[in-house]
Design a protein around this motif. Structure first.
Motif, mmCIF file in Angstrom:
data_model
loop_
_atom_site.group_PDB
_atom_site.id
_atom_site.type_symbol
_atom_site.label_atom_id
_atom_site.label_comp_id
_atom_site.label_asym_id
_atom_site.label_seq_id
_atom_site.Cartn_x
_atom_site.Cartn_y
_atom_site.Cartn_z
ATOM 1 N N ARG A 84 69.679 34.858 4.224
ATOM 2 C CA ARG A 84 68.264 34.164 3.948
ATOM 3 C C ARG A 84 68.204 34.046 2.495
ATOM 4 N NH1 ARG A 84 66.563 30.833 5.306
ATOM 5 N NH2 ARG A 84 64.153 31.000 5.236
ATOM 6 N N GLU A 85 68.514 34.944 1.866
ATOM 7 C CA GLU A 85 68.219 34.908 0.250
ATOM 8 C C GLU A 85 69.366 33.655 -0.060
ATOM 9 O OE1 GLU A 85 68.381 38.475 -1.755
ATOM 10 O OE2 GLU A 85 66.358 39.123 -1.149
ATOM 11 N N ARG A 137 60.446 34.866 0.829
ATOM 12 C CA ARG A 137 60.456 34.354 1.978
ATOM 13 C C ARG A 137 61.342 35.206 3.052
ATOM 14 N NH1 ARG A 137 58.551 30.173 4.730
ATOM 15 N NH2 ARG A 137 57.767 28.995 2.740
ATOM 16 N N PRO A 138 62.410 35.798 2.627
ATOM 17 C CA PRO A 138 62.978 36.387 3.636
ATOM 18 C C PRO A 138 62.510 37.899 3.504
ATOM 19 C CG PRO A 138 64.625 35.652 1.896
ATOM 20 C CD PRO A 138 63.351 35.221 1.499
ATOM 21 N N ALA A 139 61.523 38.259 2.986
ATOM 22 C CA ALA A 139 60.927 39.684 2.911
ATOM 23 C C ALA A 139 59.794 39.488 3.900
ATOM 24 C CB ALA A 139 60.234 40.270 1.533
ATOM 25 N N VAL A 140 59.161 38.350 3.904
ATOM 26 C CA VAL A 140 58.118 37.929 4.980
ATOM 27 C C VAL A 140 58.535 37.778 6.177
ATOM 28 C CG1 VAL A 140 56.394 36.357 5.484
ATOM 29 C CG2 VAL A 140 56.336 36.742 3.173
ATOM 30 N N PHE A 178 55.447 44.477 -6.379
ATOM 31 C CA PHE A 178 54.516 43.820 -6.076
ATOM 32 C C PHE A 178 54.877 43.032 -4.775
ATOM 33 C CE2 PHE A 178 52.445 39.576 -6.279
ATOM 34 C CZ PHE A 178 51.036 40.148 -6.213
ATOM 35 N N ILE A 179 56.043 42.375 -4.900
ATOM 36 C CA ILE A 179 56.207 41.407 -3.624
ATOM 37 C C ILE A 179 56.612 42.221 -2.308
ATOM 38 C CG2 ILE A 179 58.115 39.849 -2.660
ATOM 39 C CD1 ILE A 179 58.313 38.611 -5.593
ATOM 40 N N LEU A 180 57.261 43.347 -2.461
ATOM 41 C CA LEU A 180 57.669 44.135 -1.166
ATOM 42 C C LEU A 180 56.520 44.868 -0.690
ATOM 43 C CD1 LEU A 180 61.282 45.340 -2.328
ATOM 44 C CD2 LEU A 180 60.634 43.620 -0.933
ATOM 45 N N ARG A 181 55.780 45.422 -1.482
ATOM 46 C CA ARG A 181 54.576 46.139 -1.164
ATOM 47 C C ARG A 181 53.452 45.262 -0.353
ATOM 48 N NH1 ARG A 181 54.802 51.124 -1.147
ATOM 49 N NH2 ARG A 181 56.369 52.265 -2.643
#
Length: 213
Positions: A71-72, A96-99, A167-170
């Motif tokens: 996805r990345e 987006r891939p993390a979400v 910040f993004i991942l958490r």
């Protein structure tokens, strides 16, 4: 133990480790507790099947590495077609891939928590764990992000990239956790709004004035 039994035991250990590493930390979680959660009586099960804590951690990271890398890669290809000053499309390739992974369920959310821990502790990781972490993708995305960031000295740039990633991942993991609660707290944004807002906030972190300014 048959091949099928061994594969089932490995799967149970990986599942238990994902849960324990996310809860207690990858360096603090008890291997004995992981073994117990996996329903194994042999305390040496982790070492038998994975060789070490690091081997088990690699197996945990391998669970969703292909999905994230794919996805990345797709989103990175799009980001490369945008103007040089565009940060949003690059950050979306991280967000987006993390979400999407978090929305697959508890395993995806816990996985992101683990990745976030490892990013913060990257300098102390064993080579095999570093390689597994890098296999989740991200290196090419961060290379493009660094190219489009304002000029900063190495220490400040590295600090910002680490904080942005955490910040993004958490943020993504916390949102997924909130959605799973039986008694929800504050209302959560719809997925697309959440992605757009998180990308905008991360872009603000990237472009914040230098502390030397």
């Amino acid at each position: 133990m048959t091949t099928t039994d061994a594969a089932l035991t490995r799967d149970r250990l990986v599942e238990a480790a994902t849960e324990a590493f996310a809860e207690a930390g990858v360096f603090n979680a008890s291997l004995v507790e992981i073994t117990r959660r996996a329903g194994q009586r042999n305390r040496g099960a982790v070492h038998y099947h994975f060789g070490s804590r690091e081997g088990l951690l690699v197996a945990v990271l391998e669970q969703h590495a292909d999905f994230l890398a794919e996805r990345e890669g797709e989103l990175l290809a799009l980001a490369r077609t945008t103007p040089e000053g565009d940060l949003g499309s690059v950050l979306e390739a991280i967000v987006r891939p993390a979400v999407e992974l978090a929305e697959t369920g508890p395993s995806g959310r816990r996985y992101l928590v683990i990745v976030g821990q490892l990013v913060e502790e990257y300098d102390r990781l064993e080579p095999q764990v570093s390689a597994a972490l890098e296999a989740t993708g991200g290196a090419a995305v961060y290379t493009l992000l660094e190219q489009r960031m304002p000029r900063l000295d190495d220490a400040l740039r590295n600090e910002r990239l680490a904080l942005i990633t955490s910040f993004i991942l958490r943020s993504v993991a916390d949102r997924a956790r909130a959605v799973e609660r039986v008694h929800p707290g504050r209302a959560q944004l719809p997925t697309e709004q959440f992605v757009t807002n998180l990308v905008a906030m991360a872009a603000g972190m990237v472009t914040a004035p230098s502390i030397d300014a």
